[in-house]
Write an enzyme that holds these catalytic residues in place. Structure first.
Site, PDB file in Angstrom:
ATOM      1  N   GLY A 212       0.844  -1.206   0.000  1.00  0.00           N
ATOM      2  CA  GLY A 212       0.000   0.000   0.000  1.00  0.00           C
ATOM      3  C   GLY A 212       0.868   1.240   0.000  1.00  0.00           C
ATOM      4  O   GLY A 212       2.063   1.173  -0.311  1.00  0.00           O
ATOM      5  N   ASN A 213       0.300   2.375   0.317  1.00  0.00           N
ATOM      6  CA  ASN A 213       1.105   3.603   0.433  1.00  0.00           C
ATOM      7  C   ASN A 213       0.464   4.525   1.474  1.00  0.00           C
ATOM      8  O   ASN A 213      -0.592   4.211   2.026  1.00  0.00           O
ATOM      9  CB  ASN A 213       1.257   4.288  -0.925  1.00  0.00           C
ATOM     10  CG  ASN A 213      -0.084   4.685  -1.515  1.00  0.00           C
ATOM     11  OD1 ASN A 213      -0.778   5.531  -0.967  1.00  0.00           O
ATOM     12  ND2 ASN A 213      -0.471   4.043  -2.621  1.00  0.00           N
ATOM     13  N   HIS A 214       1.128   5.652   1.733  1.00  0.00           N
ATOM     14  CA  HIS A 214       0.717   6.514   2.852  1.00  0.00           C
ATOM     15  C   HIS A 214      -0.398   7.509   2.501  1.00  0.00           C
ATOM     16  O   HIS A 214      -0.704   8.385   3.300  1.00  0.00           O
ATOM     17  CB  HIS A 214       1.918   7.304   3.368  1.00  0.00           C
ATOM     18  CG  HIS A 214       2.918   6.451   4.087  1.00  0.00           C
ATOM     19  ND1 HIS A 214       2.607   5.753   5.218  1.00  0.00           N
ATOM     20  CD2 HIS A 214       4.217   6.174   3.805  1.00  0.00           C
ATOM     21  CE1 HIS A 214       3.680   5.084   5.633  1.00  0.00           C
ATOM     22  NE2 HIS A 214       4.664   5.306   4.777  1.00  0.00           N
ATOM     23  N   ALA A 280      -3.649   7.720  -5.117  1.00  0.00           N
ATOM     24  CA  ALA A 280      -2.266   7.243  -5.224  1.00  0.00           C
ATOM     25  C   ALA A 280      -2.361   5.745  -5.539  1.00  0.00           C
ATOM     26  O   ALA A 280      -2.381   4.906  -4.646  1.00  0.00           O
ATOM     27  CB  ALA A 280      -1.534   7.480  -3.912  1.00  0.00           C
TER      28      ALA A 280
END
Ligand code: CTP
Length: 404
Positions: A212-214, A280
């Site tokens: 995943g990402n932030h 994102a």
């Protein structure tokens, strides 16, 4: 959610018996989420007390140009009050006050504030039936409308004189409904449909782990809220996030993976006027998802990744009349890379974030962006809240529709 939510309303009360109903009017404005300040003409204080209205509005009530009793703060600034307001409402508007406002006779704080107002002004007249029909009154209505004001028609019924007919101030509920309907009908993105992607995507490695990402989703949710507040119908396709929205014109389509986001975007895209890709999206996903939890057996472990589909690029290929906006997050050669992305993804506008800018990027409440349009016109904005950046993006969209 009411269109009055968050709006600053300046309520002007003039001296008629209907002034007693303004207590309910203030309550209804507050219930709709508005901030209310009140200006009373001196005569109106015979019908309702400033204390009632200041208690209900939770603000001081003004009625003269200066406060005799206050040594420190004597001057009540009519210009400041007028410029504070998003909406001004004169209720009840007596024949006398209507006449003064038509002619600019500026002998009290309310008329002075009215003459300084730049916002939409609504009049809810209240008077006896013959006064309401008098040519001077209808003449004043015409002039006030020519000045750009709106008259909320009086209602029929029993009047204070004992006579029955047209002239009663519209009931507070009807005043609020009238203003809401009028403001809604004038929203700049009314009738427009906007698709927005937001948040991260999660790409499963096994049943318990993912890539995943932030991304918090805040930028996309702020854009969605702002678009809905301007009258647009919003389809918000979002990856996992804790963000919330309040406007009922937003339809949330929750997704988890890049593929789910791709499918959802294409389900809605042909029907929208604008698409904004603020998500994102994971660029790569595990080529194979393990069906069981992966055990830590070896010292080193490798996951083979496969490219996800570029959603924004696919929307660019399919584009007909949609105004297409993408985001770019760059760390070097920002402008040149962003321009390449405009061409590669067939965009109308790109919102460029540079990670070199302090205060910009993931998980922050602020953002510093540069707009680049398809003709490569560049507009660098200062550091501001994500809500303010969302408003700037929506401003661009409104200008686009104004120009076609
Ligand atoms: N985007 C998308 N689908 C993807 C990847 C990105 O829709 N699979 C969108 C993002 O929402 C953003 C824009 O494309 O609006 C730019 O994404 P970014 O990751 O900065 O650029 P890429 O085109 O993926 O190129 P690179 O990562 O090589 O810079």
């Amino acid at each position: 959610m009411s269109v009055l939510n968050g709006k600053k309303i300046l309520l002007g009360i003039s001296g008629g018996i209907a002034a007693y109903k303004t207590a309910s009017l203030v309550r209804l404005f507050i219930k709709a989420g508005a901030h209310v300040q009140v200006i009373m003409t001196p005569a109106s204080k015979d019908f309702i007390t400033p204390l009632t209205l200041s208690t209900l509005s939770k603000n001081p009530v003004f009625s003269s140009f200066y406060n005799k009793d206050d040594e420190n703060e004597k001057w009540n600034n009519h210009v400041e009050l007028a410029l504070w307001a998003d909406v001004m409402v004169i209720a009840p508007a007596t024949a006398n006050t209507l006449s003064k406002m038509t002619n600019g006779t500026c002998d009290n704080l309310l008329v002075a504030a009215y003459l300084s107002a730049k916002c939409p002004v609504y009049f809810a007249p209240a008077m006896d039936l013959d006064m309401y029909k008098h040519p001077s009154t209808t003449w004043n209505f015409d002039l006030l409308m020519q000045y750009g004001n709106t008259i909320i028609p009086a209602e029929s019924g029993e009047l204070a004189s004992g006579l029955s007919g047209e002239g009663r101030m519209a009931e507070p509920e009807n005043i609020v409904a009238f203003i809401e309907a009028d403001l809604n009908s004038k929203l700049p993105l009314k009738g427009k449909k906007i698709l927005i992607t937001a948040g991260p995507t999660y790409e499963a490695i096994d049943p318990v782990r993912f890539i995943g990402n932030h991304s918090s989703g805040k930028m996309g949710f702020d854009i969605a809220e702002c678009a809905a507040n301007l009258g647009a119908t919003v389809i918000l396709i979002s990856g996992p996030t804790h963000c919330k929205f309040i406007n009922s014109k937003i339809r949330l389509v929750p997704v988890v993976t890049a593929h789910e986001m791709y499918v959802a975007c294409h389900d809605y895209y042909s029907d929208v006027d604008v698409a904004i890709a603020a998500a994102a999206v994971a660029d790569y996903k595990p080529k194979h998802i393990a069906s069981q939890k992966i055990k830590k057996v070896d010292d080193n472990f490798t996951i083979e990744l496969a490219k996800t589909k570029d959603i924004l690029k696919s929307l660019g290929v399919k584009k007909k009349n949609q105004y297409l906006i993408g985001f770019a997050l760059e760390t070097e050669n920002e402008i040149e890379n962003a321009k390449l992305k405009i061409q590669k993804k067939n965009l109308d506008l790109i919102v460029l974030n540079s990670l070199r800018d302090e205060g910009a990027g993931f998980g922050k409440p602020t953002n510093k962006v540069t707009f680049i349009d398809k003709d490569f016109a560049i507009e660098a904005l200062s550091l501001k809240s994500k809500e303010a950046v969302a408003a700037d993006i929506l401003n661009k969209i409104v200008k686009h529709f104004d120009s076609i």
